[in-house]
Write a protein that holds these residues in place. Structure first.
Motif, mmCIF file in Angstrom:
data_model
loop_
_atom_site.group_PDB
_atom_site.id
_atom_site.type_symbol
_atom_site.label_atom_id
_atom_site.label_comp_id
_atom_site.label_asym_id
_atom_site.label_seq_id
_atom_site.Cartn_x
_atom_site.Cartn_y
_atom_site.Cartn_z
ATOM 1 N N UNK A 167 -36.725 -6.450 0.593
ATOM 2 C CA UNK A 167 -35.657 -7.400 0.282
ATOM 3 C C UNK A 167 -34.292 -6.856 0.708
ATOM 4 N N UNK A 168 -34.064 -5.565 0.469
ATOM 5 C CA UNK A 168 -32.771 -4.974 0.841
ATOM 6 C C UNK A 168 -32.599 -4.914 2.354
ATOM 7 N N UNK A 169 -33.657 -4.567 3.068
ATOM 8 C CA UNK A 169 -33.571 -4.459 4.527
ATOM 9 C C UNK A 169 -33.228 -5.799 5.159
ATOM 10 N N UNK A 170 -33.801 -6.881 4.631
ATOM 11 C CA UNK A 170 -33.603 -8.203 5.236
ATOM 12 C C UNK A 170 -32.585 -9.064 4.495
ATOM 13 N N UNK A 171 -31.805 -8.446 3.634
ATOM 14 C CA UNK A 171 -30.758 -9.190 2.933
ATOM 15 C C UNK A 171 -29.811 -9.847 3.950
ATOM 16 N N UNK A 172 -29.500 -11.114 3.732
ATOM 17 C CA UNK A 172 -28.580 -11.874 4.589
ATOM 18 C C UNK A 172 -29.092 -12.033 6.020
ATOM 19 N N UNK A 173 -30.384 -11.919 6.227
ATOM 20 C CA UNK A 173 -30.987 -12.098 7.556
ATOM 21 C C UNK A 173 -31.842 -13.360 7.517
ATOM 22 N N UNK A 174 -31.370 -14.416 8.149
ATOM 23 C CA UNK A 174 -32.090 -15.691 8.049
ATOM 24 C C UNK A 174 -33.287 -15.769 8.988
ATOM 25 N N UNK A 175 -33.574 -14.706 9.743
ATOM 26 C CA UNK A 175 -34.753 -14.710 10.607
ATOM 27 C C UNK A 175 -35.998 -14.195 9.893
ATOM 28 N N UNK A 176 -35.833 -13.627 8.696
ATOM 29 C CA UNK A 176 -36.964 -13.124 7.903
ATOM 30 C C UNK A 176 -36.835 -13.675 6.487
ATOM 31 N N UNK A 177 -37.859 -14.414 6.054
ATOM 32 C CA UNK A 177 -37.890 -14.969 4.700
ATOM 33 C C UNK A 177 -38.758 -14.070 3.831
ATOM 34 N N UNK A 178 -38.188 -13.535 2.761
ATOM 35 C CA UNK A 178 -38.911 -12.617 1.884
ATOM 36 C C UNK A 178 -39.265 -13.314 0.569
ATOM 37 N N UNK A 179 -40.527 -13.265 0.220
ATOM 38 C CA UNK A 179 -41.043 -13.846 -1.022
ATOM 39 C C UNK A 179 -41.833 -12.776 -1.753
ATOM 40 N N UNK A 180 -41.476 -12.526 -3.001
ATOM 41 C CA UNK A 180 -42.169 -11.527 -3.816
ATOM 42 C C UNK A 180 -42.529 -12.144 -5.167
#
Length: 312
Positions: A167-180
Motif C-alpha cells: 500500500x505504501x509503495x503504490x500510494x497515490x499511484x493510479x496505475x496500481x489498485x491495491x485491495x487488502x
C-alpha cells in the motif's frame, strides 16, 4: 500451469524460530509426487536492476552485501546470510516469472512470495523485498515497451495481515489498485491505507468472510479495469493458524479462491498467484490449504486454455 519455487535457498534460522520455512519444501514435494496440472520450475533470481524498480539503492545494498543493521534484521525477523539474500532475490524472481507466464497463459503461480510487508526502503514482518511490487513495476515497463500503452494492475491481497508495504509503495499511484482484506486487530498494528481495505473482526468465519469478499470484488470491479492481477492467497485466515485469529475452514478458503479466480477469469484478467502467509499449529494444515489453492488455480488455468482454444 507454471509454478515457480525457490525453497532450495534456506534461511539460517535459530531453533524455535516462528517462521515455518519448511512449508515451501513440503509444498514442492507434494506436487513432485502429485503434479496434476502443475509444471514446476525453479525460480530465477531477480536482478539488481529489477529490484531497483521499487527498492532504494541503500536498502538493496544492505541486503545484498550483508550490511543490514541489527535493528533492520530484527524488523525483518531473519538473520542475514548469503542464502537469505539469494532466497529473497529468487522469491521476487518467481513472481516476475509467474506474472510473465500469466500474461501469456492466463494463470501462473509463485509457490512462495507475497512479501507484502516490505517497503521501498526497509523489510518487515518476514518480508525482505516486495515481490509483487517489483513484478508489477516490471510488467508495466515491459508492457509499455511492447504495446506503447499503460498496463493497469490490481493487487488482491487476502493474506490475514494487511499489505502495508504494498500500500505504501503504490500510494497515490493510479496505475496500481491495491485491495487488502485482513484481520483488523492483527499485524501490522499501524496500517497503511490501500485503495480498498476491508477490516475483519477476530473470529470471522466462512459466511461473513465470503460475504465481505463478494462486496469487495464488486467494488474492485467498479473502480478498476486491470490488465493483470496479483492474488496473495494467504493460508493464514484458516482456523488452525497460529497467527491468523480468523476462523475459516478448508472449505471456506477453497470457496474464497474459487470466487477470486472465477471473477478474474470471467473478466479476462490474467492472474499471478503467490502463497503469502501460513503459520499452522500443525504445518500440514497450511500446506493442505496451499495445495488446494494451487490445484484450483490450475483448474482456472485449464479453463483459460480451453476458452482460448475454443475462440482461436
Amino acid at each position: 500451469m507454471l509454478a515457480f519455487h525457490s525453497d532450495a535457498h534456506s534461511l539460517a534460522l535459530p531453533p524455535g524460530h516462528r517462521f515455518p520455512q519448511s512449508k515451501y519444501r513440503l509444498l514442492r514435494e507434494h506436487f513432485e509426487r502429485e503434479p496434476g496440472l502443475l509444471r514446476m520450475q525453479p525460480a530465477p533470481a531477480a536482478s539488481e536492476g529489477e529490484l531497483a524498480l521499487v527498492h532504494t539503492p541503500d536498502y538493496m545494498a544492505a541486503v545484498l552485501q550483508g550490511t543490514l543493521s541489527a535493528a533492520q534484521q530484527r524488523e525483518i525477523g531473519f538473520p542475514w546470510s548469503e542464502s537469505m539474500a539469494e532466497r529473497s532475490r529468487r522469491s521476487v524472481g518467481a513472481s516476475i516469472a509467474a506474472a510473465r507466464a500469466a500474461l501469456a497463459e492466463g494463470v501462473a503461480a509463485n509457490m512462495a512470495g507475497g512479501t507484502h510487508h516490505a517497503y521501498a526502503d526497509k523489510g518487515s514482518g518476514f518480508c525482505v523485498f516486495n515481490d509483487v511490487a517489483v513484478a508489477a513495476r516490471l510488467m508495466q515497463a515491459e508492457w509499455a515497451r511492447a504495446h506503447r500503452s499503460r498496463l493497469q494492475v490490481a493487487v488482491i491481497d487476502l493474506d490475514v495481515h494487511q499489505g502495508n508495504g504494498t500500500a505504501a509503495i503504490f500510494r497515490d499511484d493510479d496505475s496500481v489498485f491495491t485491495f487488502s482484506m485482513h484481520g483488523a486487530r492483527n499485524f501490522p498494528f499501524r496500517k497503511e491505507p490501500s485503495d480498498l481495505d476491508v477490516d475483519l473482526p477476530d473470529g470471522c468465519g466462512d459466511a461473513d468472510y465470503l460475504a465481505a469478499l463478494d462486496d469487495a470484488l464488486v467494488e474492485v470491479r467498479r473502480r478498476c479495469e486491470p490488465g493483470l492481477a496479483f492474488y496473495l492467497a494467504g493460508a493464514d485466515p484458516h482456523e488452525g493458524d497460529r497467527l491468523g485469529r480468523l476462523k475459516l475452514t478448508y472449505a471456506g478458503l477453497a470457496e474464497r479462491d474459487r470466487r477470486v479466480l472465477t471473477a478474474l477469469r470471467e473478466r479476462g484478467i490474467p492472474v499471478a498467484l503467490s502463497m503469502a502467509g501460513g503459520y499452522g499449529v500443525d504445518l500440514a494444515t497450511t500446506v493442505a490449504v496451499q495445495v488446494t489453492t494451487l490445484n484450483l488455480a490450475a483448474e482456472s488455468w485449464l479453463a483459460w486454455r480451453l476458452s482460448a482454444r475454443g475462440t482461436g
